[in-house]
Design a protein around this motif. Structure first.
Motif, PDB file in Angstrom:
ATOM      1  N   LEU A 289       0.822  -1.214   0.000  1.00  0.00           N
ATOM      2  CA  LEU A 289       0.000   0.000   0.000  1.00  0.00           C
ATOM      3  C   LEU A 289       0.857   1.265   0.000  1.00  0.00           C
ATOM      4  O   LEU A 289       0.553   2.232  -0.704  1.00  0.00           O
ATOM      5  CB  LEU A 289      -0.937   0.016   1.220  1.00  0.00           C
ATOM      6  N   LEU A 290       1.936   1.256   0.796  1.00  0.00           N
ATOM      7  CA  LEU A 290       2.826   2.421   0.881  1.00  0.00           C
ATOM      8  C   LEU A 290       3.513   2.688  -0.455  1.00  0.00           C
ATOM      9  O   LEU A 290       3.589   3.841  -0.900  1.00  0.00           O
ATOM     10  CB  LEU A 290       3.873   2.216   1.981  1.00  0.00           C
ATOM     11  N   VAL A 291       3.991   1.620  -1.103  1.00  0.00           N
ATOM     12  CA  VAL A 291       4.639   1.772  -2.412  1.00  0.00           C
ATOM     13  C   VAL A 291       3.620   2.269  -3.438  1.00  0.00           C
ATOM     14  O   VAL A 291       3.912   3.185  -4.223  1.00  0.00           O
ATOM     15  CB  VAL A 291       5.276   0.430  -2.867  1.00  0.00           C
TER      16      VAL A 291
ATOM     17  N   GLU B 120      -2.475  22.953  -2.147  1.00  0.00           N
ATOM     18  CA  GLU B 120      -3.088  21.776  -1.520  1.00  0.00           C
ATOM     19  C   GLU B 120      -3.377  20.740  -2.590  1.00  0.00           C
ATOM     20  O   GLU B 120      -3.960  21.048  -3.619  1.00  0.00           O
ATOM     21  CB  GLU B 120      -4.378  22.176  -0.799  1.00  0.00           C
ATOM     22  N   SER B 121      -2.959  19.507  -2.333  1.00  0.00           N
ATOM     23  CA  SER B 121      -3.094  18.473  -3.365  1.00  0.00           C
ATOM     24  C   SER B 121      -4.001  17.337  -2.925  1.00  0.00           C
ATOM     25  O   SER B 121      -3.989  16.932  -1.766  1.00  0.00           O
ATOM     26  CB  SER B 121      -1.709  17.914  -3.704  1.00  0.00           C
ATOM     27  N   ASN B 122      -4.797  16.846  -3.873  1.00  0.00           N
ATOM     28  CA  ASN B 122      -5.582  15.633  -3.634  1.00  0.00           C
ATOM     29  C   ASN B 122      -4.680  14.405  -3.612  1.00  0.00           C
ATOM     30  O   ASN B 122      -5.102  13.325  -3.217  1.00  0.00           O
ATOM     31  CB  ASN B 122      -6.626  15.452  -4.745  1.00  0.00           C
ATOM     32  N   TRP B 123      -3.427  14.582  -4.106  1.00  0.00           N
ATOM     33  CA  TRP B 123      -2.493  13.462  -4.213  1.00  0.00           C
ATOM     34  C   TRP B 123      -1.309  13.628  -3.270  1.00  0.00           C
ATOM     35  O   TRP B 123      -0.188  13.244  -3.609  1.00  0.00           O
ATOM     36  CB  TRP B 123      -2.023  13.285  -5.659  1.00  0.00           C
ATOM     37  N   ASP B 124      -1.546  14.228  -2.071  1.00  0.00           N
ATOM     38  CA  ASP B 124      -0.496  14.172  -1.053  1.00  0.00           C
ATOM     39  C   ASP B 124      -0.432  12.727  -0.547  1.00  0.00           C
ATOM     40  O   ASP B 124      -1.246  11.887  -0.939  1.00  0.00           O
ATOM     41  CB  ASP B 124      -0.738  15.174   0.084  1.00  0.00           C
ATOM     42  N   PHE B 125       0.535  12.407   0.322  1.00  0.00           N
ATOM     43  CA  PHE B 125       0.747  10.998   0.682  1.00  0.00           C
ATOM     44  C   PHE B 125      -0.465  10.402   1.403  1.00  0.00           C
ATOM     45  O   PHE B 125      -0.842   9.254   1.163  1.00  0.00           O
ATOM     46  CB  PHE B 125       2.008  10.823   1.533  1.00  0.00           C
ATOM     47  N   SER B 126      -1.085  11.199   2.273  1.00  0.00           N
ATOM     48  CA  SER B 126      -2.239  10.714   3.043  1.00  0.00           C
ATOM     49  C   SER B 126      -3.384  10.328   2.107  1.00  0.00           C
ATOM     50  O   SER B 126      -3.967   9.247   2.224  1.00  0.00           O
ATOM     51  CB  SER B 126      -2.694  11.805   4.022  1.00  0.00           C
ATOM     52  N   ASN B 127      -3.693  11.212   1.143  1.00  0.00           N
ATOM     53  CA  ASN B 127      -4.769  10.936   0.185  1.00  0.00           C
ATOM     54  C   ASN B 127      -4.414   9.769  -0.734  1.00  0.00           C
ATOM     55  O   ASN B 127      -5.281   8.963  -1.087  1.00  0.00           O
ATOM     56  CB  ASN B 127      -5.057  12.178  -0.657  1.00  0.00           C
ATOM     57  N   SER B 128      -3.131   9.686  -1.137  1.00  0.00           N
ATOM     58  CA  SER B 128      -2.688   8.610  -2.032  1.00  0.00           C
ATOM     59  C   SER B 128      -2.800   7.245  -1.341  1.00  0.00           C
ATOM     60  O   SER B 128      -3.221   6.260  -1.957  1.00  0.00           O
ATOM     61  CB  SER B 128      -1.245   8.847  -2.476  1.00  0.00           C
ATOM     62  N   PHE B 129      -2.437   7.198  -0.041  1.00  0.00           N
ATOM     63  CA  PHE B 129      -2.554   5.960   0.729  1.00  0.00           C
ATOM     64  C   PHE B 129      -4.026   5.562   0.863  1.00  0.00           C
ATOM     65  O   PHE B 129      -4.389   4.388   0.714  1.00  0.00           O
ATOM     66  CB  PHE B 129      -1.927   6.129   2.113  1.00  0.00           C
TER      67      PHE B 129
END
Length: 252
Positions: free
Chosen positions: A21-23, A88-97
């Motif tokens: 999931l992290l990758v 502000e991004s929808n694809w920061d790490f929190s949102n991507s995870f």
């Protein structure tokens, strides 16, 4: 020895699952973030042009603006507020995870999705291997929880309780505990964090854990609220263990 091997396999599976999931989150972030920035910049320019010329627009130009605005919103770009929101991004790490978790769990809210060709192709392969991995992970966690059921049953049997009654009480205990831990308490948390009513929190929790995932309620999407860092990561982890609880109920 067999027990040690079982624990080692479970540990490796859980570690491997979260590394996957992290990758996935890191790759989605790398593939989608730049394209999203360009899209946000284009939407901001469109808004600026509209504000300068809206009194002179023809009906056809107005229709085109509405079409462009609708497309931007469907792609998760909301041209509201000042330019600081471009950062502000929808694809920061929190949102991507969070997105990676909703892909492998097959919830698929639809509010966040890859728009680049690379992101879409990667999503296909990520889901292709991630969905079976998710099934194995949920089965293993459900199996671990079912061992707790057996221990509880053994304890009640030693107290002189009949087997049929033990089965009923065990199921009732894990059903009630799960409803409290995965539905009732998270709904209070969503009520406070998202500003939803308690019934909306219950509705979101059920629609999510049942993997229906309409996408009408999604966490962390309101621009007027300040969310703490990794809020959506915590929600993704809640989803994964909530699905494991449902897998346990099926096992029981």
């Amino acid at each position: 020895e067999a027990m040690c091997n079982g624990k080692l396999q479970t540990g490796l599976l859980v570690a491997g699952y979260f590394v996957y999931l992290l990758v996935g989150a890191a790759v989605f972030q790398a593939l989608e973030r730049t394209a999203e920035k360009q899209e946000k910049r284009a939407a901001a320019q469109m808004k600026e042009a509209f504000l300068q010329t809206f009194t002179q627009l023809t009906v056809a130009e107005m229709e085109q603006f509405m079409k462009n605005l609708t497309e931007a919103i469907q792609n998760g770009v909301y041209p509201v507020g000042n330019e600081s929101q471009l950062e502000e991004s929808n694809w920061d790490f929190s949102n991507s995870f969070f997105f990676a978790g909703t892909v492998v769990s097959t919830i698929g809210y639809g509010t966040l999705h890859p728009k680049t060709a690379g992101g879409q192709i990667f999503c296909v392969f990520f889901a292709l291997f991630g969905i079976p991995l998710n099934i194995v992970f949920l089965h293993r966690v459900g199996k671990m929880l079912s061992l707790l059921c057996k221990k509880l049953g053994k304890f009640l049997y030693e107290k002189g309780m009949r087997k049929k009654k033990i089965k009923f009480l065990t199921l009732l205990f894990f059903l009630a505990t799960g409803i409290l831990v995965f539905l009732c308490l998270p709904s209070v948390f969503f009520q406070i964090t998202e500003g939803w009513s308690y019934s909306e929190g219950i509705y979101f929790a059920f629609i999510t854990l049942s993997t229906i995932g309409f996408g009408d309620y999604v966490v962390g999407k309101q621009s007027d609220r300040n969310y703490f860092s990794y809020y959506r990561v915590l929600v993704a982890i809640w989803i994964l263990f909530g699905l494991a609880w449902i897998a346990l109920l099926f096992n029981l």
